[in-house]
Design an enzyme around this catalytic site. Structure first.
Site, PDB file in Angstrom:
ATOM      1  CG  ASP A   1      -2.259   0.526   1.016  1.00 56.04           C
ATOM      2  OD1 ASP A   1      -2.352   1.584   0.380  1.00 56.04           O
ATOM      3  OD2 ASP A   1      -3.229  -0.098   1.481  1.00 56.04           O
TER       4      ASP A   1
ATOM      5  CG  ASP B   1      -4.406   5.781   0.922  1.00 56.50           C
ATOM      6  OD1 ASP B   1      -5.271   4.946   1.214  1.00 56.50           O
ATOM      7  OD2 ASP B   1      -4.327   6.901   1.464  1.00 56.50           O
TER       8      ASP B   1
ATOM      9  CD  GLU C   1      -8.748   4.877  -1.633  1.00 56.18           C
ATOM     10  OE1 GLU C   1      -9.676   4.608  -0.870  1.00 56.18           O
ATOM     11  OE2 GLU C   1      -7.733   5.505  -1.252  1.00 56.18           O
TER      12      GLU C   1
END
Ligand code: NOJ
Length: 557
Positions: A98, A200, A242
């Site tokens: 991530d 993210d 995202e």
């Protein structure tokens, strides 16, 4: 479109805090994950997306990073991380990290320095503004976690920007030094042999805070192309952004291979369909199936050949799909399998969130004190102040709160579901005694084996990976049905989205020479006839001959 390994892959997301605890401190960890790799190999997944494992004070459970090149002590060590990458690789599983670079933690060394003085060399790593004339916040930008997005800093008399919590200051992407630091850090991880990055809130990095523009800022795609060239473009990896505000047009900018940006993005249009338009995720309304179909139809057809979809129902920010759009009581097993079939039959890369493969459900804690999530707690305080009742707010939390996804993984019927022998950091969902991995592995008709089969089918049928998509009967409010076509193969997926029997009609069903059942969620499946009767949440995937999109006309029941 050139074929890529991640086109036919299935990704499994792990939220490390809640997955498996090896040392009984109540918090999941890396050795815990390593101990479950065989389980994941049995499921058949190709990639693990690991929610953040970096050093963090955990204001937002790891999405507030204080050191990108160290592991959170609660999760283990860098040696554990290296071992995880190596052990996963032995099982043909890639680890996707991530990448949280819209913001850092306020404990990151850059921010600790930056806030010391206006002329500190790190000052410009973050976004600082003078107060408005009356001393208040610079402008009306709000934080996703309630309240203003600006926090006053006493030492230097300026505000800094935080789109998330005030302990997550936003990085200043206009500063080329920041960008270079990020690319260097990415290369550190890529050199370790990871399989890529989940990025993210990446659509926020091009923000123009003075104009109150956060998503899709003008330099966003320049930054991503620069990032591609400076880091992951040199490796054969999966990257997924995202991007809450993505439309298909925007998604093509990110994922069209010719543009050298990302492999794919997460789009969230379907995710907002059960909230009141123009309000927040907490303001509920029922899902209308035709709207869900319209959204998927649009994404499936518009990205075909020009970009790539990611397919997901769940993640660590979203409620459990079986509770949300399935039925988590009488038809839990049938509806979980239906939702899986519907999603895994489409074009794109499917993502499974931990516990989804055993049909884990939402949780209802009695009081707000039992919730951990910062978004939930801030919203609760804000709404109490605005005059909402406790019951009204809890109804929203039960439906949408992020802790629904974060209760620990349910492995078996032992104390704390086999997650830990200590006290779990967040209480278990009490239904672990019935819903758990041990039970799922012992039952050949379990949700787990349905997922396993769906994953295997994707490997066996190029049509599932690359076939064109045609939605059937888009206005039907009960049945979600579509065709996939690729070379000489045609696949038909029919799903009853309701808890009652319903029928589905094909005008041209007699043209079907024969069909074989690829997967179904009842032990028998109906033949393809002009009018098919479907049991509650029944879902069937057929491999059919002689039927193509142009001569199927469906009618409403
Ligand atoms: C999106 C992440 O998925 C979420 O969990 C987090 O709170 C925010 N970004 C901020 O990093």
């Amino acid at each position: 479109m050139e074929k890529k390994w991640w086109h036919s892959s299935v990704v499994y997301q792990i939220y490390p805090r809640s997955f498996a605890d090896s040392n009984n401190d109540g918090i999941g960890d890396l050795p815990g994950i390593i101990s479950k790799l065989d389980y994941l190999q049995t499921l058949g997944i190709d990639v693990i997306w690991l929610s953040p494992v970096y050093q963090s004070p955990n204001d937002d459970n790891g999405y507030d990073i204080s050191d990108y090149q160290n592991i959170m002590a609660e999760f283990g060590t860098m040696a554990d991380m290296d071992q995880l990458i190596a052990e996963a690789k032995k099982r043909n599983i890639q680890i996707v990290m991530d990448l949280v670079v819209n913001h850092t933690s306020d404990e990151h060394a850059w921010f600790v320095e930056a806030r010391k003085s206006k002329d500190n060399e790190y000052r410009d790593y973050y976004i600082w503004r003078d107060p408005a004339q009356d001393g208040s916040v610079p402008n009306a930008l709000g934080s996703t976690f309630s309240g203003p997005a600006w926090q006053f800093d006493e030492t230097t008399g300026q505000y800094f920007l935080h789109i998330f919590s005030k302990r997550q200051p936003d990085l200043n992407w206009e500063n080329s030094k920041v960008r270079q630091e990020v690319y260097d850090m990415m290369n550190f991880w890529l050199e370790k042999g990871i399989g890529g990055f989940r990025m993210d809130v990446i659509d926020l990095i091009g923000k123009l805070p003075d104009e109150c523009i956060t998503g899709n800022g003008p330099k966003l795609h320049d930054y991503l192309q620069e990032m591609y060239t400076a880091s992951f473009g040199n490796y054969d990896v999966l990257t997924v952004g995202e991007t809450w505000g993505a439309t298909p047009e925007i998604a093509k900018l990110y994922s069209n291979p010719a543009r050298n940006e990302l492999s794919m993005v997460f789009q969230f249009e379907h995710i907002g369909l059960d909230e009141q338009p123009g309000k927040s995720k907490w303001d509920l309304r029922p899902l209308q199936l035709s709207e869900l179909k319209a959204v998927f139809n649009k994404w499936q057809t518009q990205l075909d050949g020009q970009g790539w979809n990611s397919l997901f129902w769940n993640n660590h920010d979203l409620p459990r799909i079986v509770s949300r759009w399935g039925n988590d009581t009488t038809y839990r097993v049938e509806s979980a399998k239906m939702l899986a079939t519907l999603l895994h039959g489409m074009q794109g890369t499917p993502y499974i969130y931990q516990g989804e493969e055993i049909g884990m459900t939402n949780v209802k804690f009695a009081t707000i004190e039992e919730y951990d999530d910062i978004e939930t707690r801030n919203m609760y305080a804000e709404r109490i102040e605005q005059g909402y009742t406790n019951d009204e707010i809890m109804t929203s939390i039960y439906a949408k709160g992020r802790d629904n996804a974060r209760t620990p993984m349910q492995w078996d019927t032992s104390v704390h579901g086999g997650f830990t022998e200590g006290t779990p950091w967040l209480a278990m969902n009490p239904n672990f005694t019935e819903i758990n991995v041990e039970q799922a592995l012992a039952d050949k008709n379990s949700i787990f084996y349905h997922y396993q089969r769906l994953i295997a089918l994707r490997k066996q049928h190029q049509c599932i990976v690359y076939g064109t998509f045609t939605m059937l009967d888009e206005t039907n409010e009960h049945v979600f049905a579509y065709l996939r076509e690729y070379e000489d193969e045609t696949i038909l997926v029919v799903c009853n989205f309701t808890d009652h029997e319903t029928t589905f009609t094909f005008e041209q069903a007699s043209d079907v020479e024969y069909g074989t059942i690829m997967i179904a969620n009842y032990t028998t499946a109906p033949a393809i006839t002009q009018t098919m009767t479907l049991r509650p949440y029944e879902a069937i995937m057929y491999n059919i001959k002689n039927l193509s999109a142009e001569h199927v006309v469906t009618t409403k029941e």
